[in-house]
Design a protein around this motif. Structure first.
Motif, PDB file in Angstrom:
ATOM      1  N   THR A 199       4.236  -2.040 -11.065  1.00 26.45           N
ATOM      2  CA  THR A 199       3.543  -1.690  -9.838  1.00 26.45           C
ATOM      3  C   THR A 199       1.845  -1.847  -9.716  1.00 26.45           C
ATOM      4  O   THR A 199       1.706  -3.196 -10.865  1.00 26.45           O
ATOM      5  N   THR A 200       1.324  -1.997  -9.047  1.00 25.74           N
ATOM      6  CA  THR A 200      -0.266  -1.968  -8.752  1.00 25.74           C
ATOM      7  C   THR A 200      -0.907  -1.414  -9.369  1.00 25.74           C
ATOM      8  O   THR A 200      -0.584  -0.320  -9.961  1.00 25.74           O
TER       9      THR A 200
ATOM     10  N   PRO B 197      -3.785   1.048 -10.077  1.00 23.40           N
ATOM     11  CA  PRO B 197      -4.915   1.966  -8.579  1.00 23.40           C
ATOM     12  C   PRO B 197      -6.223   0.742  -8.622  1.00 23.40           C
ATOM     13  O   PRO B 197      -7.335   0.647  -9.495  1.00 23.40           O
TER      14      PRO B 197
ATOM     15  N   ASP C 202       0.930  -1.383   0.595  1.00 25.79           N
ATOM     16  CA  ASP C 202       0.234   0.285  -0.748  1.00 25.79           C
ATOM     17  C   ASP C 202       0.926   1.042  -0.096  1.00 25.79           C
ATOM     18  O   ASP C 202       0.454   2.363  -0.365  1.00 25.79           O
TER      19      ASP C 202
ATOM     20  N   LYS D  18       2.435   1.112  -3.858  1.00 24.07           N
ATOM     21  CA  LYS D  18       2.458   0.365  -4.883  1.00 24.07           C
ATOM     22  C   LYS D  18       2.571   0.196  -5.458  1.00 24.07           C
ATOM     23  O   LYS D  18       2.727   0.349  -7.205  1.00 24.07           O
TER      24      LYS D  18
END
Length: 169
Positions: A166-167, A169, A122, A125
């Motif tokens: 990256t994750t 959004p 979190d 990201k």
């Protein structure tokens, strides 16, 4: 002559912010050259230490068990409780997961990485990794992390951030 019982002295290890109980117990044992069984015996907990290092919290540690451990490791019971998952959060026992960016900031395994609901970090990201991106070896339980690198190829956990995606959004 009267026999005097000599109490063992132990090096204190300060918990890190967000650190998992597994990682803390491993750091404490390494600093004091203890096995899981020896630490369990000292705290009167038997094999519980070995279970907790593998994130096996079923049943969860009782307040009495945490108090016994707190006496030996010199950490407040409440602080040990913070190293456990919240009561309503499921744990993913395997694979062990890691965020290299977090590890670079604070070299410890964070308990939140093992939550069943966690897919990424979190804070940064980034997706969590469960194996070394260099050699493919799965990460060992955090209690066995000695120097913060892959146990097979010695890639530093701090350097794996280059491979994290990256994750969304």
């Amino acid at each position: 002559m009267e026999s005097i019982e000599i109490q063992p002295w132990l090096f204190r290890v300060e918990p890190l912010e967000g650190e998992s109980l597994s990682h803390f117990l491993g750091r404490f044992r390494q600093a004091n050259e203890l096995t899981p069984n020896r630490l369990g015996k000292m705290a009167g907990l038997g094999g519980a230490i070995a279970r907790w290092e593998k994130f096996r919290f079923n049943p969860p540690p009782s307040p009495q068990q945490l108090e016994a451990l707190a006496v030996v490791v010199g950490v407040e019971t409440e602080r040990l409780q913070e190293m456990l998952p919240p009561p309503d959060v499921g744990m993913k026992l395997e694979p062990i997961r890691l965020c290299g960016a977090c590890y670079a900031q604070s070299p410890c395994h964070r308990i939140e990485w093992q939550f069943k609901t966690a897919t990424g970090c979190d804070r940064h990201k980034l997706r969590l990794l469960s194996e070394c991106p260099n050699c493919g070896a799965r990460f060992k339980i955090p209690a066995l992390w000695v120097d913060g690198w892959c146990s097979r190829c010695f890639l530093s956990f701090k350097d794996i951030v280059k491979w994290q995606k990256t994750t969304l959004p």
